[in-house]
Every structure is written in C-alpha cells, then in structure tokens.
Enzyme design. Structure first.
Site, mmCIF file in Angstrom:
data_model
loop_
_atom_site.group_PDB
_atom_site.id
_atom_site.type_symbol
_atom_site.label_atom_id
_atom_site.label_comp_id
_atom_site.label_asym_id
_atom_site.label_seq_id
_atom_site.Cartn_x
_atom_site.Cartn_y
_atom_site.Cartn_z
ATOM 1 N N GLU A 170 0.815 -1.221 0.000
ATOM 2 C CA GLU A 170 0.000 0.000 0.000
ATOM 3 C C GLU A 170 0.849 1.273 0.000
ATOM 4 O O GLU A 170 0.718 2.141 0.855
ATOM 5 C CB GLU A 170 -0.969 0.005 1.184
ATOM 6 C CG GLU A 170 -2.018 -1.076 1.098
ATOM 7 C CD GLU A 170 -3.098 -0.977 2.145
ATOM 8 O OE1 GLU A 170 -4.125 -1.653 1.997
ATOM 9 O OE2 GLU A 170 -2.919 -0.203 3.129
ATOM 10 N N GLU A 379 -5.218 -8.542 0.515
ATOM 11 C CA GLU A 379 -6.043 -8.203 1.679
ATOM 12 C C GLU A 379 -7.486 -8.028 1.250
ATOM 13 O O GLU A 379 -7.763 -7.447 0.208
ATOM 14 C CB GLU A 379 -5.589 -6.897 2.362
ATOM 15 C CG GLU A 379 -4.268 -6.967 3.079
ATOM 16 C CD GLU A 379 -3.912 -5.648 3.764
ATOM 17 O OE1 GLU A 379 -4.826 -4.849 4.080
ATOM 18 O OE2 GLU A 379 -2.710 -5.405 3.971
#
Length: 478
Positions: A170, A379
C-alpha cells in the site's frame, strides 16, 4: 456479464490470510531490534485511538507456534506476513541482526512444516527510525539502496523457501497519510514532498523487483496496491469526469507505474500545472520502465462514489472515521477534481467503509483489461466490533462479507481474470493502526481490549470454521 455456470477455483489456489509485523508481533526492542518510525509515532499524544500502541500487539513474536498450529487446523494454504526491517537491520543498514533473522527463519520453517506457503512482504510501513533521522527516510534517494540491500539479505536467507514476495504494501496509503494528510509517520502535510516521496518509493519498488530477477530467485514478486474503484454518482458528464479524475489520481497514478513504468498523462499534466510533479534524475525513467512485476497484489476493501467538485466553492479534505461511530464521516474532496459522496445502493461498516463485493469484481475486470497481469488478493476483510458470548464469537456479518467477496472473485475469474490467491485481513485480531484494538478483523479472537488489557488467549470465531469448510471444498459449495 451474467453466467450460467461459474469457473471453479484452481486446485492450487492460495487460500490464505494476512498480517503485518507491527500490528501483531510486539517485542519492539527484543533480541537486538531497534525502533521503527511507528514505535515512536504512536507515542505522540492524539495520534492513535486511546493512545494504543504495538508494544505487545498480540504477542505473535512469542506465540507464533500457537498461531501457526491454528492456521494448520484452519487449513490455510498460504500466510502473508511482513518482516520488520529493524529486526534484520536495526539501524536500517550495516550489520545483520542474526537473532531477528532467526525469528523469521523459524516462522517460515514452521509454516512450511505445516503445509502453509509463506508469502513475505518486504515493507509494511515500519521504516527504521535510524534512516528517518539520518536522511529523512523516503524523502531521500538514499533509501533506495538501503531498501534493496535489506531485501537482498532476505532474498539470500530464504531463497528456495519463499516463493511469493510482496515488495511494498500500500504505497499509496503510507505516502499519502505520511506526507499529505499527516496521519501516519512522519506526520507531514506537504503535497510537493508527497509526490517526490512517492516517486522515490516507485524507484525503490522497481529496483528491488529488478534485484529479485537479477538474482534469479525461484518464485514471483510484485507490489501490493490498495485499490478503491471509483464510481460516478450518475450519468451527468461532469460527475463521470469527477470519477475519471479520481480513478486517474488515486489508481492509475500507481498501477500504471508498476505495470508500464510511466505516470498517467492527465495526472502529470495536472501536477506540472500545479508545480507538484516529482523531479526525475538521470536514469529514473529507465529504471521505472525496466521493472516487471510477476503479479499485482490488490488490497480491496471498498469503492468510492464521486460527484463534480468545482474549484470555486468546492468541498475540501475532511477527516475520516477512526472512532467506529457510524455516520460520522463527512464529504471530502479536492476542488476542481471530485468529491466523494455516499453511495445510496450499498451498506457501510461502523467505520463508514462501503461494503461492495461487486466492486471487487469490477476491480479485477479493470485490472485484467488494462494490465493483463495475474492478481493476488493480498487483503480483503471486515473490521467490526466482535463480542465474546459464552466463550464464542458469532460473526455472521463477517461470514456474509467474505462469502460475497469470494463469489465476486469467482465471477471475475469467469469473466477472464487470473487470480492466484485470496488473503483475508486478518488472521488474528490485531492492532488496527490508528483505530486501536476495538476494530477487529480476524478469524481468531484475541483477548485484548481497547485499553490493551487482556490474557491474549486465542479463540476461533464462527468465521474461522466457515473458512475452514470453504478451503476444504475449494469454494465449490459457495
């Protein structure tokens, strides 16, 4: 597209779950480890919910064998975790800390012994504080060489044991929250610096992917991107343009660089106009072009709906919900680009995250069409309040969430997407960065309340047993 029959998941599909070092390990200064930026940031009053920190987290550092035993019982095919840079190189560079390396070697060996594929994330936000102090961390190009050196230590240590590697987790989140909105370390608000920091992270990502391939590592590597597909409020062309702007600035701006080695055209035109474009040094363009990830990791939680937001009188940035009080999020936007509004067709969590499984199918379709690369879902999960009742946790809401998203993956695969794995966030409950311990994501309940008090006892939730059956049947009974 509506299909009469959906594609089956491959027999070698990686049904897994995920975590991050700072959020689960604890033991921040044991066995030679030194401080990361997060070890210090959480000690600044007001930065996290009720001042919670990761000093103990869920004590995975001392309980990893217990956690892996529960993973085996669950039937996990893979487990994605991150390595704490400061366990390996306490000062970010220099001599390797053998005790820290040994911890991850033991964890990896334990996973393999129990039939679980280890998936290693090289960087999940916990930069060594020493590098932040020495040269500003990601603000300096020096971080590129240090990151590659650290990664090479791990490549050499675990070559042949670890087949799947995630380079950066991320990047869009840690750069934005660290340098644009100041909610993550180092807590700055400087848009010019944000874009330059992000450029350095792109270079580091490219350099480490090249190092992996130059070393002829057996396996695959790719970055993990937090993708939020953007919708338009309606067919008003200005609202459609707002959604296009958001997709360009918040999605293509990262994924185009990963896949093509180039920033998107409209985004760079805007940044040059505003004097915010990152500065290129000699060789930068060539480095970005030279790196070729083997897969793209996607962290998917929600979508966003957009309306036009004029420069004059437009809505600016607003804070987000870290308290768990549903409905407290305010409209937020960038004048001249877009504003995010509530989508009336979908539900929201208590933290106002939109629950949109169809958005995951849309995400996979867009990625497949634009980039033609295999995707690993790194995720996907639901953060909510979980209550312990008579020694059990009945989280039917989490089961419904996960089941609907698994179905969306199956539909996307039938549409033609290549998906190699699905990793829920998270395996155990953990420290949810800014949200403390009251926001729970795991299959395994950890007795740890929002004031960091509790026995740390592990208790499988109803969702644990649901996932156990899903894996055993390869989702054929979905």
């Amino acid at each position: 597209m509506e299909h009469k029959q959906l594609t089956s998941f491959p027999k070698d599909f990686l049904w897994g779950s995920a975590s991050a070092a700072y959020q689960i390990e604890g033991a921040p200064f044991e066995d030679g480890k030194k401080a990361s930026v997060w070890d210090n940031f959480v000690r600044i009053p007001g930065k996290t919910f009720k001042g919670t920190n990761g000093d103990i987290a869920v004590d995975h550092y001392h309980r990893y064998k217990e956690d892996v035993a529960l993973m085996k019982e669950l039937g996990l095919k893979s487990y994605r975790f991150s390595v704490a840079w400061t366990r390996i190189l306490p000062d970010g560079r220099g001599e390797v800390n053998q005790a820290g390396l040994k911890f991850y070697e033991n964890l990896i060996d334990e996973l393999i012994a129990n039939g679980i594929e280890p998936i290693v994330t090289l960087y999940h936000w916990d930069l060594p504080q020493a590098l932040q102090d020495l040269y500003g961390g990601w603000e300096s190009r020096e971080v590129i060489a240090d990151f590659v050196n650290y990664s090479e230590v791990l490549f050499n240590a675990f070559k042949g044991k670890v087949k799947y590697w995630v380079s950066l987790n991320e990047q869009n989140v840690f750069t934005n929250q660290g340098w644009a909105i100041a909610t993550h370390p180092p807590g700055k608000k400087n848009m010019k610096l944000f874009y330059q920091v992000n450029h350095h992270a792109n270079l580091a990502n490219a350099a480490v992917i090249n190092k992996f391939h130059d070393m002829k590592m057996p396996g695959q590597i790719g970055p993990s991107f937090a993708y939020t597909p953007q919708y338009a409020k309606d067919s008003d062309p200005m609202n459609v343009l707002a959604a296009e702007n958001a997709e360009e600035m918040y999605s293509h701006f990262w994924m185009d660089v990963y896949m093509y080695g180039e920033y998107p055209i409209a985004a760079m035109a805007l940044l040059r106009e505003q004097g915010l474009a990152p500065e290129f040094a000699e060789g930068d363009a060539e480095l970005l072009k030279s790196a070729h990830p083997d897969f793209l990791g996607i962290n998917y939680y929600q979508t966003a709906t957009n309306a036009w937001n004029p420069i004059e009188g437009g809505v600016g940035a607003a804070g987000f919900n870290t308290t768990g009080k549903k409905g407290t999020t305010k409209e937020s936007g960038v004048p001249g680009l877009h504003k995010k509004i509530q989508n009336p067709f979908i539900e929201r969590t208590n933290w106002d995250w939109e629950i949109d499984p169809e958005g995951l199918r849309i995400a996979l379709r867009r990625i497949t069409s634009r980039y033609r690369i295999p995707v690993m879902i790194t995720e996907n999960g639901l953060g909510e309040y979980d209550k312990l009742e008579d020694g059990k946790i009945h989280d039917d809401y989490r089961i419904a969430y996960l089941e609907s998203h698994v179905k969306a993956i199956k539909e996307a695969m039938t549409d033609g997407a290549t998906v190699i794995g699905y990793h829920t966030w998270s395996y155990t409950d953990l420290l949810s960065w800014l949200n403390g311990y009251q926001k729970r994501y795991g299959f395994v309940y950890v007795d740890q309340d929002e004031t960091m008090e509790g026995s740390l006892k592990r208790i499988p939730k109803d969702s644990y047993y649901w996932y156990q059956k899903l894996i055993a049947t390869n989702a054929e009974e979905l």
